[in-house]
Scaffold this motif. Structure first.
Motif, short mmCIF file in Angstrom:
data_model
loop_
_atom_site.label_atom_id
_atom_site.label_comp_id
_atom_site.label_asym_id
_atom_site.label_seq_id
_atom_site.Cartn_x
_atom_site.Cartn_y
_atom_site.Cartn_z
N MET A 170 0.84 -1.20 0.00
CA MET A 170 0.00 0.00 0.00
C MET A 170 0.87 1.24 0.00
O MET A 170 0.60 2.21 -0.75
CB MET A 170 -0.92 -0.02 1.22
CG MET A 170 -1.99 -1.10 1.19
SD MET A 170 -2.92 -1.19 2.72
CE MET A 170 -3.60 0.47 2.79
N ARG A 171 1.91 1.25 0.84
CA ARG A 171 2.78 2.44 0.89
C ARG A 171 3.49 2.63 -0.45
O ARG A 171 3.57 3.76 -0.95
CB ARG A 171 3.80 2.28 2.00
CG ARG A 171 4.75 3.46 2.10
CD ARG A 171 5.66 3.36 3.29
NE ARG A 171 6.51 2.18 3.19
CZ ARG A 171 7.43 1.87 4.10
NH1 ARG A 171 7.59 2.61 5.17
NH2 ARG A 171 8.17 0.79 3.95
N ALA A 172 3.99 1.52 -1.01
CA ALA A 172 4.64 1.65 -2.31
C ALA A 172 3.66 2.17 -3.35
O ALA A 172 4.02 3.01 -4.21
CB ALA A 172 5.20 0.29 -2.74
N GLY A 173 2.41 1.69 -3.25
CA GLY A 173 1.41 2.18 -4.21
C GLY A 173 1.11 3.65 -4.00
O GLY A 173 0.96 4.41 -4.98
N PHE A 174 1.04 4.10 -2.74
CA PHE A 174 0.80 5.51 -2.46
C PHE A 174 1.94 6.36 -3.00
O PHE A 174 1.71 7.42 -3.63
CB PHE A 174 0.67 5.74 -0.96
CG PHE A 174 -0.60 5.18 -0.37
CD1 PHE A 174 -1.74 5.08 -1.15
CD2 PHE A 174 -0.64 4.75 0.95
CE1 PHE A 174 -2.92 4.57 -0.61
CE2 PHE A 174 -1.81 4.24 1.48
CZ PHE A 174 -2.95 4.14 0.70
N VAL A 175 3.16 5.92 -2.74
CA VAL A 175 4.32 6.70 -3.17
C VAL A 175 4.38 6.78 -4.69
O VAL A 175 4.64 7.86 -5.28
CB VAL A 175 5.61 6.10 -2.60
CG1 VAL A 175 6.84 6.78 -3.19
CG2 VAL A 175 5.62 6.22 -1.08
N VAL A 176 4.15 5.67 -5.35
CA VAL A 176 4.18 5.66 -6.82
C VAL A 176 3.06 6.52 -7.38
O VAL A 176 3.25 7.28 -8.35
CB VAL A 176 4.08 4.20 -7.35
CG1 VAL A 176 3.88 4.20 -8.86
CG2 VAL A 176 5.34 3.43 -6.99
#
Length: 534
Positions: free
Chosen positions: A48-54
């Motif tokens: 989820m965090r990686a998705g938010f950052v991307v």
């Protein structure tokens, strides 16, 4: 001295291997359940965090493309060069989100415009107090670095959309060369930011660099940590449930076994009777079954010892009563030499019987103790039986004496059995002495060793045969009972205590063998001992 039943060796226990153990699997699974939930939650939140950052990066890239297009049209000159005043006015007109900051640089990395200053925006944030990191924080950081070094090579590779951690100078240098550069780093205020730098171009010439920075990544991380709370709660709940189940499945049954054992020790009960536990298909079920079998065997042993004590008292009382009567009668017939001699013969016979009885009781007790202390060993049964028979050859003095002979009918097969030498020798001697006591003068007792099979098991069979009157058909099993002393007419009284064949049966049972008797067609009795061969 207790009469033993035939002993059977227990088979392979269920659950002897670690992964084959139900309790081990239960403990292993319960301990991993909470950890697995945390790992899954961390992996999900990491995605989820990686998705938010991307997503944030892509959003900034899209905005930067629009803004650089506007700047390329409105804030550049034909030379080509960057019109600084026009660039600043364009930034002022841009409707930037609250947490997004735009900066314009010349190719020489000179800052010519900043949206925060041009829009007169002032961010008021309380600075955290300056203090040294705690020992726990330092340990956590060290563990994090160690985990990164150890697990870094096996972690999945980042995709092309992932954002690298790099300095602003590295990001700026890439943008000046005409590339779109994105990175995540900490600002001079200590905030975690996502930065995108994109060249401002006039035709194909780079006249400046636009940098957009988003500082709401900390809110994303806080939201991520908040999202981890349900996983932690579920993990704690699972740990509580598994602990409760382990208590029900392991601690409480063991407590029940302990209470049952205490009841037996205190005399409130004489056996462990917990059917719910003995039916379990795990180690606790095995333990309950073993304890139940142990207490039942102990109870049988106690009852057998009590019965044996009663039988001994009865057998000792009979000759003592006879001796007392003979002594009392002898005082009244002192004038009759014939009667006095007859009474002395009775007393001598009863004393002989008592001596034989006490000797056999002592031997039985000694053999029982020996069977519990002395380990078994491999014995060549042919050589052993021949050695026992040879001890009787030296006892023959005349033609009226009974001889003992041995025959090896295995044709030199060299059968080996696992046995205790002392008790096994007692078996052969008891059988030979019993056969001699029933044989007529000058007869021969034949000891024969044969090889046979019981299914796939090779069996060493020892036969002891005599030429006596034989055994009544209805007594072929009863003769192995303790203190069985019924003898045919004409046989000597007092030479047998009734324990010899009982001792034989007990010893053979502890060696996982069998002993039985039958009558020979040509007359006489035959005792057969079967022992499993190696």
């Amino acid at each position: 001295m207790a009469e033993s039943k035939r002993i059977r060796l227990p088979g392979k226990r269920r659950g002897s291997m670690f992964l084959g153990s139900r309790i081990a699997r239960l403990i292993f699974a319960s301990n991993l359940a909470g950890l697995a939930i945390l790992i899954i939650g961390a992996m999900v939140l990491n995605e989820m965090r990686a998705g938010f950052v991307v997503s944030k990066k892509q959003d900034l890239v899209a905005q930067a493309q629009i803004f650089t297009s506007l700047l390329g049209e409105d804030a550049t000159t034909p030379e080509p060069s960057l019109d600084v005043d026009a660039a600043r006015q364009t930034i002022v007109r841009l409707n930037l989100p609250e947490r997004v900051r735009a900066r314009i640089y010349t190719p020489d990395e000179e800052l010519v415009g900043d949206s925060f200053y041009l829009s007169e925006r002032v961010d008021i944030d309380a600075l955290p107090p300056i203090k040294e990191p705690s020992r726990i924080a330092r340990i956590g950081a060290a563990l994090s670095e160690w985990a990164g070094r150890v697990f870094g090579p096996i972690m999945p590779r980042r995709s092309s959309e992932a954002i690298r951690t790099q300095s602003f100078e590295e990001e700026f240098d890439s943008a000046v060369l005409g590339d779109v550069a994105a990175s995540q780093r900490f600002s001079d205020r200590g905030q975690r930011i996502i930065s995108v730098s994109m060249p401002i171009q006039r035709v194909s010439a780079v006249v400046g660099v636009l940098t957009l920075e988003a500082s709401d990544i900390d809110e994303i991380i806080r939201a991520e940590r908040a999202a981890l709370v349900p996983f932690i709660g579920v993990a704690v709940l699972v740990a509580f449930i598994t602990s409760f189940l382990l208590t029900l499945g392991i601690a409480r049954p063991l407590r029940r076994l302990s209470l049952a054992a205490d009841r037996i020790r205190s005399g409130a009960s004489d056996r462990i009777d917990i059917p719910a536990l003995t039916k379990r298909k795990d180690e606790i079920g095995n333990l309950a079954s073993s304890m139940q079998g142990m207490t039942e065997a102990l109870l049988e042993r106690i009852e057998a010892n009590e019965q044996f004590a009663a039988d001994v008292a009865h057998e000792l009382k009979n000759p003592l009563t006879s001796i007392r009567s003979a002594v009392e009668t002898a005082e009244r017939v002192t004038e009759d030499p014939v009667a006095s001699q007859r009474l002395r013969n009775v007393i001598a016979s009863d004393v002989k019987r008592l001596d034989r009885l006490i000797t056999d009781i002592s031997n039985a007790s000694r053999i029982e103790a020996e069977m519990t202390r002395v380990p078994t060993e491999q014995i060549d049964i042919a050589r052993f039986a021949h050695d026992v028979v040879r001890t009787y050859e030296a006892m023959v003095d005349g033609p009226e004496d009974i001889t003992v002979s041995f025959e090896d009918a295995t044709m030199g097969a060299r059968l080996l059995v696992r046995a205790r030498e002392g008790p096994l020798g007692q078996v052969l001697r008891n059988l030979i002495d019993n056969a001699k006591s029933f044989s007529p003068p000058g007869a021969n007792v034949q000891v024969t060793l044969e090889q046979t099979n019981s299914g796939p098991q090779t069996v060493a069979r020892v036969r002891v045969e005599d030429n006596g009157p034989g055994i009544p058909p209805d007594k072929l099993e009863e003769i192995f009972n303790r203190f069985y002393t019924d003898r045919p007419k004409g046989t000597a009284f007092g030479n047998n205590s009734g324990l010899g064949l009982s001792i034989v049966k007990q010893i053979i049972a502890t060696h996982r063998g069998e002993v039985y008797a039958e009558n020979r067609e040509e007359g006489g009795a035959r005792f057969i001992v079967d022992l499993p061969a190696i």
